[in-house]
Every structure is written in C-alpha cells, then in structure tokens.
Design a protein around this motif. Structure first.
Motif, PDB file in Angstrom:
ATOM      1  N   LEU A 147      -0.041  12.598   5.114  1.00 36.75           N
ATOM      2  CA  LEU A 147      -0.770  13.592   5.969  1.00 36.75           C
ATOM      3  C   LEU A 147      -0.078  14.923   5.928  1.00 36.75           C
ATOM      4  O   LEU A 147      -0.966  15.861   6.005  1.00 36.75           O
ATOM      5  N   ILE A 148       1.099  14.888   5.933  1.00 36.17           N
ATOM      6  CA  ILE A 148       1.666  16.303   5.972  1.00 36.17           C
ATOM      7  C   ILE A 148       1.378  17.314   4.770  1.00 36.17           C
ATOM      8  O   ILE A 148       1.386  18.438   4.827  1.00 36.17           O
ATOM      9  N   GLN A 149       0.842  16.588   3.592  1.00 33.59           N
ATOM     10  CA  GLN A 149       0.360  17.292   2.380  1.00 33.59           C
ATOM     11  C   GLN A 149      -0.602  18.028   2.512  1.00 33.59           C
ATOM     12  O   GLN A 149      -1.030  19.126   1.918  1.00 33.59           O
ATOM     13  N   ILE A 150      -1.711  17.371   3.386  1.00 29.00           N
ATOM     14  CA  ILE A 150      -3.049  18.163   3.643  1.00 29.00           C
ATOM     15  C   ILE A 150      -2.931  19.649   4.273  1.00 29.00           C
ATOM     16  O   ILE A 150      -3.606  20.539   3.556  1.00 29.00           O
ATOM     17  N   PRO A 151      -2.317  20.017   5.053  1.00 26.16           N
ATOM     18  CA  PRO A 151      -2.341  21.350   5.298  1.00 26.16           C
ATOM     19  C   PRO A 151      -1.783  22.457   4.312  1.00 26.16           C
ATOM     20  O   PRO A 151      -2.243  23.348   4.108  1.00 26.16           O
ATOM     21  N   PRO A 171       7.216  19.451  -0.307  1.00 28.24           N
ATOM     22  CA  PRO A 171       7.690  18.063  -0.903  1.00 28.24           C
ATOM     23  C   PRO A 171       8.982  17.791  -0.812  1.00 28.24           C
ATOM     24  O   PRO A 171       9.617  16.515  -0.745  1.00 28.24           O
ATOM     25  N   ALA A 172      10.014  18.696  -0.587  1.00 32.17           N
ATOM     26  CA  ALA A 172      11.240  18.433  -0.475  1.00 32.17           C
ATOM     27  C   ALA A 172      11.549  17.775   0.998  1.00 32.17           C
ATOM     28  O   ALA A 172      12.459  16.924   1.102  1.00 32.17           O
ATOM     29  N   VAL A 173      10.983  18.115   1.979  1.00 30.48           N
ATOM     30  CA  VAL A 173      11.015  17.500   3.383  1.00 30.48           C
ATOM     31  C   VAL A 173      10.313  16.251   3.667  1.00 30.48           C
ATOM     32  O   VAL A 173      10.450  15.490   4.729  1.00 30.48           O
ATOM     33  N   THR A 174       9.325  15.692   2.771  1.00 33.13           N
ATOM     34  CA  THR A 174       8.306  14.763   3.067  1.00 33.13           C
ATOM     35  C   THR A 174       9.164  13.466   3.255  1.00 33.13           C
ATOM     36  O   THR A 174       8.921  12.576   4.049  1.00 33.13           O
ATOM     37  N   PRO A 175      10.123  13.160   2.359  1.00 31.69           N
ATOM     38  CA  PRO A 175      10.931  12.030   2.448  1.00 31.69           C
ATOM     39  C   PRO A 175      11.677  11.764   3.944  1.00 31.69           C
ATOM     40  O   PRO A 175      11.750  10.582   3.983  1.00 31.69           O
ATOM     41  N   VAL A 176      11.713  12.849   4.446  1.00 26.89           N
ATOM     42  CA  VAL A 176      12.379  12.601   5.847  1.00 26.89           C
ATOM     43  C   VAL A 176      11.550  11.811   6.852  1.00 26.89           C
ATOM     44  O   VAL A 176      12.023  10.975   7.628  1.00 26.89           O
ATOM     45  N   LEU A 177      10.333  11.815   6.676  1.00 28.15           N
ATOM     46  CA  LEU A 177       9.353  11.092   7.558  1.00 28.15           C
ATOM     47  C   LEU A 177       9.595   9.785   7.415  1.00 28.15           C
ATOM     48  O   LEU A 177       9.191   8.977   8.214  1.00 28.15           O
ATOM     49  N   LEU A 178       9.843   9.421   5.976  1.00 28.89           N
ATOM     50  CA  LEU A 178       9.819   7.638   5.959  1.00 28.89           C
ATOM     51  C   LEU A 178      10.761   7.150   6.635  1.00 28.89           C
ATOM     52  O   LEU A 178      11.236   6.271   7.350  1.00 28.89           O
ATOM     53  N   ASN A 179      12.007   7.976   6.396  1.00 29.09           N
ATOM     54  CA  ASN A 179      13.482   7.644   7.208  1.00 29.09           C
ATOM     55  C   ASN A 179      13.321   7.894   8.736  1.00 29.09           C
ATOM     56  O   ASN A 179      13.773   6.636   9.384  1.00 29.09           O
ATOM     57  N   VAL A 180      12.673   8.609   9.136  1.00 29.58           N
ATOM     58  CA  VAL A 180      12.555   8.653  10.758  1.00 29.58           C
ATOM     59  C   VAL A 180      11.582   7.717  11.210  1.00 29.58           C
ATOM     60  O   VAL A 180      11.955   7.028  12.303  1.00 29.58           O
ATOM     61  N   ALA A 181      10.576   7.325  10.556  1.00 32.90           N
ATOM     62  CA  ALA A 181       9.623   6.412  10.682  1.00 32.90           C
ATOM     63  C   ALA A 181      10.469   4.871  10.713  1.00 32.90           C
ATOM     64  O   ALA A 181      10.255   4.290  11.738  1.00 32.90           O
ATOM     65  N   SER A 182      11.224   4.473   9.875  1.00 37.69           N
ATOM     66  CA  SER A 182      12.047   3.270   9.753  1.00 37.69           C
ATOM     67  C   SER A 182      13.038   3.247  10.693  1.00 37.69           C
ATOM     68  O   SER A 182      13.087   2.107  11.258  1.00 37.69           O
ATOM     69  N   ILE A 183      13.456   4.319  11.087  1.00 36.73           N
ATOM     70  CA  ILE A 183      14.567   4.263  12.268  1.00 36.73           C
ATOM     71  C   ILE A 183      13.948   4.098  13.427  1.00 36.73           C
ATOM     72  O   ILE A 183      14.354   3.201  14.317  1.00 36.73           O
ATOM     73  N   PRO A 197       0.634  -1.260  -0.288  1.00 39.38           N
ATOM     74  CA  PRO A 197       0.151  -0.063  -0.113  1.00 39.38           C
ATOM     75  C   PRO A 197       0.772   1.167   0.145  1.00 39.38           C
ATOM     76  O   PRO A 197       0.278   2.160  -0.114  1.00 39.38           O
ATOM     77  N   TYR A 198       2.082   1.443   0.313  1.00 33.62           N
ATOM     78  CA  TYR A 198       2.909   2.294   0.315  1.00 33.62           C
ATOM     79  C   TYR A 198       3.039   3.074  -1.205  1.00 33.62           C
ATOM     80  O   TYR A 198       3.050   4.098  -1.193  1.00 33.62           O
ATOM     81  N   ILE A 199       2.924   2.264  -2.008  1.00 32.15           N
ATOM     82  CA  ILE A 199       2.694   2.754  -3.600  1.00 32.15           C
ATOM     83  C   ILE A 199       1.509   3.813  -3.760  1.00 32.15           C
ATOM     84  O   ILE A 199       1.548   4.737  -4.305  1.00 32.15           O
ATOM     85  N   GLY A 200       0.275   3.369  -2.913  1.00 29.25           N
ATOM     86  CA  GLY A 200      -0.741   4.255  -3.018  1.00 29.25           C
ATOM     87  C   GLY A 200      -0.660   5.607  -2.353  1.00 29.25           C
ATOM     88  O   GLY A 200      -0.932   6.795  -2.708  1.00 29.25           O
ATOM     89  N   PHE A 201       0.224   5.581  -1.078  1.00 30.94           N
ATOM     90  CA  PHE A 201       0.137   6.668  -0.451  1.00 30.94           C
ATOM     91  C   PHE A 201       1.451   7.555  -1.146  1.00 30.94           C
ATOM     92  O   PHE A 201       1.077   8.677  -1.374  1.00 30.94           O
ATOM     93  N   MET A 202       2.388   6.913  -1.777  1.00 28.24           N
ATOM     94  CA  MET A 202       3.443   7.756  -2.419  1.00 28.24           C
ATOM     95  C   MET A 202       2.675   8.366  -3.588  1.00 28.24           C
ATOM     96  O   MET A 202       3.099   9.388  -4.137  1.00 28.24           O
ATOM     97  N   SER A 203       1.974   7.792  -4.256  1.00 29.27           N
ATOM     98  CA  SER A 203       1.407   8.410  -5.635  1.00 29.27           C
ATOM     99  C   SER A 203       0.520   9.480  -5.219  1.00 29.27           C
ATOM    100  O   SER A 203       0.567  10.531  -6.056  1.00 29.27           O
ATOM    101  N   LEU A 204      -0.068   9.524  -4.267  1.00 24.64           N
ATOM    102  CA  LEU A 204      -0.836  10.682  -3.736  1.00 24.64           C
ATOM    103  C   LEU A 204      -0.140  11.783  -3.281  1.00 24.64           C
ATOM    104  O   LEU A 204      -0.331  12.808  -3.630  1.00 24.64           O
ATOM    105  N   VAL A 205       1.089  11.378  -2.677  1.00 24.47           N
ATOM    106  CA  VAL A 205       2.098  12.252  -2.313  1.00 24.47           C
ATOM    107  C   VAL A 205       2.651  13.081  -3.711  1.00 24.47           C
ATOM    108  O   VAL A 205       2.969  14.240  -3.786  1.00 24.47           O
ATOM    109  N   ALA A 206       3.015  12.318  -4.968  1.00 26.27           N
ATOM    110  CA  ALA A 206       3.622  12.784  -6.061  1.00 26.27           C
ATOM    111  C   ALA A 206       2.347  13.667  -6.727  1.00 26.27           C
ATOM    112  O   ALA A 206       2.821  14.686  -7.180  1.00 26.27           O
TER     113      ALA A 206
END
Length: 524
Positions: A204-208, A158-170, A134-143
C-alpha cells in the motif's frame, strides 16, 4: 547526484529496517527461544521468503531494473511507461498462479525444506506456509515498484518499506500471543499473521509514491490484455534475461534449502541458531551491499546504454573501495565480538546461554566471508548492467558445489555443527566475489584506479586497531553472567560504549592515515 549521500540515505533507512528486524528477532527469541516451533516458523517463513528472493528481488529485479534504466536512457519516459504497464500485467497473472499453487502444495514445500521436523511442528509449518504464501505476491509487486522508483532516483520509499513488515510482526507477536493461547491455537501463529499484515502494508505504501510520478502501473486483467503484454518486445527481453538470472538466484536458494535441511539434522534449535546468526550477518550486507547495489545498478545500466565505459569502470571502483572501507571492520567485529553481540541482542527469556554460544559460532563463520557477501552486491550488478546474466550463473553453480563440499568437510567431517554451515557460505561467497571480479577484469569492463595498495593497507591497519579493542572488550565484561533489568541496562550500556568506541577508533586511525569519507562523494 552525490552517490555517497544517496547511498547514505538508503543505508540510514535500511538501518532502521534492520534495527526493527533485530527487535523482531529479539521478540521471537524471548517468546519462543530456539525450539521446534521456532524451527517450524523459520521453515514456513523461509519458503515465501526464498521465493521472494528468487523471483521478486532476485531474477525479476536483476532483469527488470537494467532493462528499465536502459530503456529510459535510450527511448525516453513514454516508451518506458509502456514497458512498465506490460511487465506489470504479466507479473500479476504469474503471481496469481504462483500463490494458488503454493497454498495447495504447502505440505510438499515444507517437506522439501524441513523434512526433519516432528509431526506436530511439521503440521504447524504447513499451516503457517499457507497463511504466508500470498506474501510472495505482495513482495513481487513491491519489487516492481522499487525498480521503477529507483530508476527515477526515488530511493527512500523502497528503502523504508521493509520496516513495515518488522513493525507488523512485532505488533502481532506481542498482541496476538495471549489471544491465540486463549483460543487453543499455537502462539507461534501470531508471527505468520504479522507477516501477512506487513506484506499488505508494504504494498500500500508504494501507491502514493508511484502516483506522484505518474508511474502507477496499469494492469490489464483481461485475456486479450495479457496476450498483448506477452507479445511486447520489452517484456520478451525481460523474460529472456530472467531465465539465466532465475537459474543463478535459484542456485543460491537451493544452497539455502540444503543448508536448512542440514541444520535440522544437526539437532533441534540448530535451524533457529542459523537464522539468528543470519540476521546479524544481513545487517552489514543490507547497510552496505544492498544500498550500493540499489544505487549502482541503474547508474551502471545507463552508462552501458550510453557507451560510457570509463564512467562504468569508475562507478565499480567507487563501489569496491567503499565496500572495503566499511565491510572489513564489520567482518572483524563479527569475528572477535560475536558473543557480546549475540548476548545483548538475544540472551533473555527462553534464549539460553548455550543458544548464545552456538549462534555466536555461526556469526563468526559468516564474519570470515562477509567481504565476499558484500562485494557480490557490487560486482554482480556490473554484469546485470551489461545484460550478461550467464556469467554470474556459471559462477554460482560452481560455488554451490564448493559450498556443499565444505559442508561435508566442516559439518560431517570435523563435526563443528551449525558454525560449519555459515563458514561454508562465507568461503563460497569469497570465491564467488573473486571470480566475478576476475571476470570483469578479463572483459576489460573494470580497470582499478590508482592508489589501491596504500588504500588497502590503511584500511587493514585501522581494522586491526579496532579489532584489538573489541577483542579486549569481549573478555573484559561478562556478557552472559547476569539476569534482571539492572544487568540488561548495564550490558546495553557496555555495548553502546564498545561499538561507539570501536567506530571512533577506526575512523580516527583512518583520518590519521589520510583517508577521508569526503573523498567518496562521487557525482553520478
């Protein structure tokens, strides 16, 4: 808009993303090393990640962003908002179908990408693929959101968004490994959980940001709304352009699939070595190529829509000069300073000295092709902005064939192992960039501005001076010869001094030769 400042802002946030990405890879290397289970995770994550690059950041973005920028320049904001709503509706329905099919077809997908995995690691890869698909679904909407925000010149989210994936994975890696072990689950599953959490946070960060601009897409969930969206001429235009773009990006992903299979056949851990090297290679690509592509694509599309051919050519020239200025020293560093970089980033825990050596050779292969890999991010948008998806596709198909011929020569002929895969990718990228540049020149779309020979000479001299310093530093200190916290601190200090001194030397030589960064402060 100062394009250099804007690209620098995007690069800073992309740098933060890549730093957290490196921390994530360091965590994986320390906790799991280069083992069969890390190969299983890399295969499982590569499947949704490959589709993300294929659809979300690939064909969809290449077709959608130029169409959106052109529509806004030509028709105004109201018509553009209608296009956003229609595209969002079709995208949502397509994503729901894709995610269902991906979860059901996970065993087949894992077999296609990792047929050489052992039975236990194959099963783990299937489980993690189902969790992460389902990650592909989230990321397509992010795109979709990123395309909108970039068109409205809102680049930060859009530039800061990928940080959230890394922080969550760590957080998931360090927090869930002991929990999963206590309950009898493979601890590698923690990484799959982190990916899903990161995907939700990124969306979620895209919505605001979209709400503040009044651009939050309105999805039509009914069948009649889907039919109306599919009948929209703007949607049809995007879909028509997605076809060739999908083929072009698909060629690159097919190459990735083949390379993964070849890496697994090289031996256990080889796919992980290639992944760790890929992370280092993506660092300068993201900082330079991605940042420039993000800034240039809507600007080029708007210039094309208005018929401003001189401005279009000037934007490309600006992007190519900045690419040479910043990518060439990075390429030199990957070639002569690969082992220290890999050692400092990964050599701890389960990551052994032999893993350092194999990964460093793969990094050096990428270094030979880095200029091509970054230049493509500038040159390809030149075609996308003209709504020309076919030319990059034809070039990509030819490069795919060339890359696999090189794989046969280097990996199976000369037996150079995983380094042959990265070398083939790098050489293919150089040919790809050259053909894209030649195509733009033949079309008359790009005319180099005056001063290129002297500019090239100055950058080469500065890069050579920096490379000589790094070559000496690479052999002066024993980067893999110690253990413990004290050695880690000393090694990190040497790395900081080495990189800082190299950057200072490079830009000092450039300044003495008359090259100043303020010359690149182009107005868009």
């Amino acid at each position: 808009m100062n394009l250099l400042r804007t690209a620098s802002v995007v690069s800073v946030f992309t740098l933060l993303s890549r730093i957290t990405g490196l921390v994530r890879e360091q965590m994986i290397a320390a906790l799991f090393g280069a083992s069969g289970m890390t190969d299983a995770y890399n295969v499982a994550f590569r499947i949704p990640n490959m589709l993300r690059r294929l659809f979300a950041e690939g064909a969809f973005s290449q077709a959608f962003v130029p169409a959106l920028a052109a529509a806004r320049a030509r028709d105004g904001d109201d018509a553009t908002r209608h296009l956003i709503d229609a595209v969002a509706t079709v995208l949502l329905w397509a994503l729901l179908a894709t995610c269902v099919l991906g979860v059901v077809g996970a065993p087949l997908l894992v077999w296609m990408l990792g047929a050489g995995l052992r039975a236990d690691t194959h099963e783990a890869a299937v489980v993690m693929t189902r969790w992460m698909f389902p990650y592909i679904g989230f990321m397509s909407l992010v795109a979709l959101s990123a395309g909108i925000l970039n068109t409205w010149k809102r680049f930060i989210v859009p530039a800061v968004t990928p940080v959230l994936l890394n922080v969550a994975s760590i957080a998931a890696g360090y927090g869930l490994v002991p929990v999963l072990e206590r309950h009898g689950y493979p601890p590698i599953y923690s990484l799959a959980i982190g990916v899903m959490i990161g995907g939700v946070l990124q969306l979620l960060i895209q919505i605001p940001a979209l709400t503040r601009l009044g651009l939050m897409p309105r999805f039509s969930l009914g069948w009649s709304g889907l039919r109306r969206a599919c009948a929209d001429e703007g949607v049809r235009h995007v879909l028509r352009k997605m076809g060739p773009a999908l083929l072009g990006v698909g060629v690159a992903q097919l190459s990735l699939l083949i390379n993964t299979q070849i890496a697994i056949s090289v031996g256990e851990g080889a796919a992980s070595w290639l992944t760790y090297a890929d992370r280092l290679m993506e660092f300068p690509i993201a900082l330079l190529g991605v940042a420039l592509g993000v800034v240039l694509t809507p600007q080029l599309a708007a210039s094309t829509a208005r018929g401003e051919s001189e401005k279009y050519s000037g934007l490309l020239d600006w992007g190519l000069r900045l690419t040479l200025l910043l990518a060439l020293p990075c390429a030199v560093a990957l070639l002569v300073f690969a082992e220290p970089l890999v050692a400092v980033l990964y050599h701890r825990g389960a990551f052994k000295p032999e893993d350092v050596a194999h990964t460093a050779y793969a990094v050096m292969g990428y270094g030979l092709g880095l200029m091509g890999l970054v230049s493509i991010k500038v040159l390809a948008p030149g075609f996308y902005a003209r709504q020309d998806m076919r030319t990059p596709v034809r070039i990509a198909v030819g490069v795919l064939i060339l890359t696999q011929v090189c794989n046969a020569i280097f990996v199976f002929g000369f037996k150079v192992g995983v380094a042959g895969l990265s070398l083939s990718i790098g050489l293919g990228a150089m040919v790809n960039a050259f053909l894209l540049l030649r195509g733009l020149r033949k079309l008359g779309s790009y005319t180099p501005e005056a001063g290129w020979p002297m500019f090239l000479l100055r950058v080469v001299i500065a890069s050579a001076a920096m490379g000589a310093l790094q070559w000496w530093l690479a052999s002066y200190f024993d980067w893999t010869g110690g253990k413990g916290g004290h050695f880690e601190l000393v090694r990190a200090g040497w790395m900081a001094l080495s990189l800082g001194g190299s950057a200072l030397l490079y830009f000092t030589v450039l300044l003495l030769l008359g090259v100043k960064l303020r010359h690149f402060a182009r107005r868009g």
